[in-house]
Design a protein around this motif. Structure first.
Motif, mmCIF file in Angstrom:
data_model
loop_
_atom_site.group_PDB
_atom_site.id
_atom_site.type_symbol
_atom_site.label_atom_id
_atom_site.label_comp_id
_atom_site.label_asym_id
_atom_site.label_seq_id
_atom_site.Cartn_x
_atom_site.Cartn_y
_atom_site.Cartn_z
ATOM 1 N N PHE A 16 -24.226 24.556 50.859
ATOM 2 C CA PHE A 16 -24.733 23.795 52.008
ATOM 3 C C PHE A 16 -23.651 23.703 53.094
ATOM 4 O O PHE A 16 -22.493 23.402 52.790
ATOM 5 C CB PHE A 16 -25.104 22.358 51.595
ATOM 6 C CG PHE A 16 -26.434 22.248 50.924
ATOM 7 C CD1 PHE A 16 -26.627 22.755 49.645
ATOM 8 C CD2 PHE A 16 -27.512 21.638 51.565
ATOM 9 C CE1 PHE A 16 -27.854 22.661 49.005
ATOM 10 C CE2 PHE A 16 -28.747 21.536 50.931
ATOM 11 C CZ PHE A 16 -28.922 22.046 49.657
ATOM 12 N N ARG A 64 -27.723 26.859 53.129
ATOM 13 C CA ARG A 64 -28.668 25.867 53.626
ATOM 14 C C ARG A 64 -28.028 25.109 54.793
ATOM 15 O O ARG A 64 -26.831 24.807 54.769
ATOM 16 C CB ARG A 64 -29.028 24.867 52.523
ATOM 17 C CG ARG A 64 -29.756 25.478 51.357
ATOM 18 C CD ARG A 64 -31.205 25.787 51.633
ATOM 19 N NE ARG A 64 -31.973 24.616 52.047
ATOM 20 C CZ ARG A 64 -33.316 24.577 52.060
ATOM 21 N NH1 ARG A 64 -34.023 25.640 51.682
ATOM 22 N NH2 ARG A 64 -33.950 23.503 52.440
ATOM 23 N N THR A 65 -28.837 24.809 55.786
ATOM 24 C CA THR A 65 -28.302 24.114 56.958
ATOM 25 C C THR A 65 -28.991 22.755 57.163
ATOM 26 O O THR A 65 -28.962 22.206 58.259
ATOM 27 C CB THR A 65 -28.462 24.984 58.229
ATOM 28 O OG1 THR A 65 -29.846 25.311 58.380
ATOM 29 C CG2 THR A 65 -27.673 26.267 58.117
ATOM 30 N N ASP A 66 -29.567 22.208 56.066
ATOM 31 C CA ASP A 66 -30.248 20.907 56.149
ATOM 32 C C ASP A 66 -29.366 19.801 56.714
ATOM 33 O O ASP A 66 -29.855 18.875 57.348
ATOM 34 C CB ASP A 66 -30.682 20.421 54.748
ATOM 35 C CG ASP A 66 -31.431 21.455 53.943
ATOM 36 O OD1 ASP A 66 -30.959 22.601 53.883
ATOM 37 O OD2 ASP A 66 -32.476 21.114 53.368
ATOM 38 N N LEU A 67 -28.038 19.877 56.443
ATOM 39 C CA LEU A 67 -27.166 18.740 56.724
ATOM 40 C C LEU A 67 -26.479 18.813 58.079
ATOM 41 O O LEU A 67 -25.671 17.950 58.410
ATOM 42 C CB LEU A 67 -26.101 18.623 55.614
ATOM 43 C CG LEU A 67 -26.649 18.592 54.171
ATOM 44 C CD1 LEU A 67 -25.503 18.535 53.169
ATOM 45 C CD2 LEU A 67 -27.590 17.408 53.972
ATOM 46 N N VAL A 68 -26.735 19.875 58.854
ATOM 47 C CA VAL A 68 -26.109 19.979 60.181
ATOM 48 C C VAL A 68 -27.178 20.217 61.256
ATOM 49 O O VAL A 68 -28.246 20.756 60.972
ATOM 50 C CB VAL A 68 -25.063 21.121 60.231
ATOM 51 C CG1 VAL A 68 -23.808 20.732 59.476
ATOM 52 C CG2 VAL A 68 -25.625 22.411 59.668
ATOM 53 N N ASP A 69 -26.863 19.810 62.476
ATOM 54 C CA ASP A 69 -27.812 19.953 63.583
ATOM 55 C C ASP A 69 -27.592 21.273 64.319
ATOM 56 O O ASP A 69 -26.458 21.698 64.520
ATOM 57 C CB ASP A 69 -27.618 18.807 64.594
ATOM 58 C CG ASP A 69 -28.187 17.503 64.061
ATOM 59 O OD1 ASP A 69 -29.272 17.548 63.451
ATOM 60 O OD2 ASP A 69 -27.531 16.461 64.245
ATOM 61 N N LEU A 73 -18.485 24.512 57.729
ATOM 62 C CA LEU A 73 -17.801 24.302 56.461
ATOM 63 C C LEU A 73 -18.879 24.313 55.377
ATOM 64 O O LEU A 73 -19.815 23.508 55.425
ATOM 65 C CB LEU A 73 -17.108 22.935 56.534
ATOM 66 C CG LEU A 73 -15.936 22.614 55.643
ATOM 67 C CD1 LEU A 73 -14.853 23.679 55.744
ATOM 68 C CD2 LEU A 73 -15.361 21.262 56.065
ATOM 69 N N ILE A 92 -21.778 21.606 55.509
ATOM 70 C CA ILE A 92 -21.647 20.141 55.591
ATOM 71 C C ILE A 92 -21.132 19.677 56.958
ATOM 72 O O ILE A 92 -21.217 18.506 57.268
ATOM 73 C CB ILE A 92 -20.779 19.538 54.457
ATOM 74 C CG1 ILE A 92 -19.357 20.112 54.451
ATOM 75 C CG2 ILE A 92 -21.433 19.731 53.102
ATOM 76 C CD1 ILE A 92 -18.411 19.355 53.527
ATOM 77 N N GLU A 93 -20.583 20.586 57.765
ATOM 78 C CA GLU A 93 -20.178 20.190 59.120
ATOM 79 C C GLU A 93 -19.913 21.432 59.950
ATOM 80 O O GLU A 93 -19.550 22.478 59.427
ATOM 81 C CB GLU A 93 -18.931 19.300 59.067
ATOM 82 C CG GLU A 93 -18.624 18.517 60.340
ATOM 83 C CD GLU A 93 -19.792 17.680 60.854
ATOM 84 O OE1 GLU A 93 -20.523 18.184 61.733
ATOM 85 O OE2 GLU A 93 -19.977 16.539 60.381
ATOM 86 N N LYS A 94 -20.136 21.292 61.260
ATOM 87 C CA LYS A 94 -19.748 22.362 62.179
ATOM 88 C C LYS A 94 -18.268 22.188 62.507
ATOM 89 O O LYS A 94 -17.786 21.066 62.638
ATOM 90 C CB LYS A 94 -20.566 22.283 63.470
ATOM 91 C CG LYS A 94 -21.979 22.810 63.291
ATOM 92 C CD LYS A 94 -22.540 23.320 64.605
ATOM 93 C CE LYS A 94 -23.270 22.209 65.345
ATOM 94 N NZ LYS A 94 -24.031 22.727 66.503
ATOM 95 N N LEU A 95 -17.551 23.293 62.646
ATOM 96 C CA LEU A 95 -16.123 23.205 62.964
ATOM 97 C C LEU A 95 -15.904 23.615 64.410
ATOM 98 O O LEU A 95 -16.523 24.544 64.909
ATOM 99 C CB LEU A 95 -15.316 24.122 62.051
ATOM 100 C CG LEU A 95 -15.339 23.766 60.559
ATOM 101 C CD1 LEU A 95 -14.544 24.785 59.754
ATOM 102 C CD2 LEU A 95 -14.777 22.373 60.325
ATOM 103 N N GLU A 153 -36.375 27.828 58.405
ATOM 104 C CA GLU A 153 -36.051 26.409 58.473
ATOM 105 C C GLU A 153 -34.975 26.074 57.440
ATOM 106 O O GLU A 153 -35.146 26.302 56.244
ATOM 107 C CB GLU A 153 -37.316 25.573 58.192
ATOM 108 C CG GLU A 153 -37.154 24.141 58.622
ATOM 109 C CD GLU A 153 -38.253 23.229 58.052
ATOM 110 O OE1 GLU A 153 -38.272 22.066 58.444
ATOM 111 O OE2 GLU A 153 -39.055 23.678 57.229
#
Lengths: 79, 355
Positions: free
Chosen positions: A49, A30-35, A44, A51-54, A15
């Protein structure tokens, strides 16, 4: 610390945890901030962490801007 | 025709007529501008001014001294590596660590959770610094520590919000800026809305750009285009990474954990509502409360002009300490410590070319 580097997701570890690679360097991130990240996605990464998918494609916005700039410069290839 | 740096530079030369001063807010932009030699291909009408976008540089002396005081009181203090060399009264985090105190470098806030779990009989404090890019990581750490009930972990939350600082500079009559190249990654988190005041209130272009030379040039070209056509706007040229609404997950986490508060910025002073402190629901993780700290604005080192460098009022070579008393190996001020600091960038790359 304030640098963001694109990484490719290799393995989902649990998780909010994934193994990701930037060139030859592999890091747990960590992937807490992206879906919904999956192996193969490019993200990125900033201070450990994602912070966004590209997306691999330039946005339409960018192409529109380029045309506007060329039109302003009187570029005959602008349309 | 591909969108390449030389083709954008050629376009810029054609469309730039009025003299403009544009601030690049982010330290990563500053470094990329130097490394790529962008200044040498800009039209003479376009001047680039470096802004306050280096987290190490704007962290107030008093904030770093607070972290050092907790080390002295026996806590484990974890921080990003860039913070370790900032000189303070009585030493730096690095010199304290050499003296046997327990200061630890982390590359991700979440590592602090493991340190706390592995050392249940020690107080473990995370020095949370940086803008909206690092603040969500601290929020995730606090939220996770609360969920798992980790009693010995706390956070010094010295995170800073970018928009209030940008507004201060936009309104500064001495600077007379013509537009802002906005930090791409802060905007990945925040989206467009928090910077709309630039065109709406100040009539200034605000362009969100990426960090490659061609992306920076494209951002500058868009600022020039807006000026020449008299149409200031908030626009992203960073492609798909920046969504108009920002990263809603990160924004939700920031909202859950943090509240806005006044914060001291080195060399600038206190900017209202520009800091992120922990909300009441998370105050048991607030190191300022746990250790009853009262923060005092710290005095900058004698002779250091980081404050004027951070607000674009002078360039580093105008500071008498630059390259003499102050070098990356022996920095006096934080702008020389960090790789993203304006003084550090000038030290490595400046050859006396046009500012």
């Amino acid at each position: 610390m304030c640098l963001a580097v694109p990484h490719t997701i290799e393995t989902i570890l649990g998780e909010h945890r994934a193994l990701a690679a930037a060139g030859a360097v592999r890091t747990e991130i960590r992937t807490d901030l992206v879906d919904d990240v999956e192996p193969g996605d490019t993200v990125l990464v900033h201070a450990g962490f994602a912070i966004e998918k590209l997306s691999p494609e330039d946005s339409e916005e960018l192409k529109a801007l380029w045309d506007e700039l060329r039109a302003l410069a009187g570029d005959p290839y602008a349309h | 025709m591909p969108i390449s740096a030389p083709s954008i530079a050629a376009l810029l030369g054609k469309i730039s007529r009025t003299p403009l001063s544009v601030m690049e807010v982010c330290g990563t932009h500053t470094v990329s501008v130097f490394r790529s030699g962008i200044r040498s291909i800009l039209p003479p009408t376009l001047r680039l001014v470096s802004g306050p976008g280096c987290p190490v540089c704007v962290t107030d002396q008093g904030e770093i001294e607070a972290a050092i005081s907790l080390l002295d009181r026996g806590a484990v203090v974890a921080a990003y590596g860039d913070m370790f060399k900032v000189p303070c009264k009585g030493g730096s985090l690095a010199s304290k660590r050499s003296g046997g105190l327990d200061a630890r470098v982390v590359t991700s806030a979440m590592e602090v959770l493991s340190i706390a779990v592995e050392n249940p009989d020690r107080e473990v404090v995370f020095l949370g610094v940086g803008f909206e890019t690092t603040a969500p990581a601290t929020a995730a750490l606090v939220s996770e520590a609360a969920r798992r009930g980790v009693p010995n972990l706390s956070v010094l939350s010295f995170h800073k919000r970018t928009p209030p600082a940008v507004e201060l500079l936009a309104a500064d009559p001495d600077l007379r800026l013509s537009g802002f190249l906005l930090p791409g990654h802060v905007c990945v988190i925040l989206g467009h809305a928090p910077f709309r005041f630039l065109p709406e209130k100040y009539g200034l272009p605000g362009v969100i750009a990426g960090f490659e030379p061609d992306q920076i040039l494209l951002g500058l070209a868009e600022i020039v285009r807006q000026h020449e056509q008299g149409a200031p706007a908030l626009r992203s040229v960073y492609g798909t990474a920046v969504k108009k609404e920002g990263n809603t997950k990160a924004l939700g986490l920031l909202e859950e954990v943090f509240r806005h508060r006044d914060a001291p910025w080195r060399g600038i002073g206190t900017i209202p509502d520009s800091g992120l402190g922990l909300r009441k629901a998370y105050e048991s993780f607030d190191a300022e409360k746990r250790f009853s700290l009262s923060l005092l604005p710290g005095a900058p080192p004698a002779g250091c002009r980081c404050g004027e460098v951070l607000t674009g009022k002078i360039i580093p070579p105008e500071c008498p300490l630059f390259r003499s008393a102050c070098t990356p190996l022996s920095p006096v001020g934080p702008c020389m410590v960090s790789g993203e600091g304006t003084c550090g960038a000038y030290f490595r790359f400046y050859k006396g070319d046009r500012s």
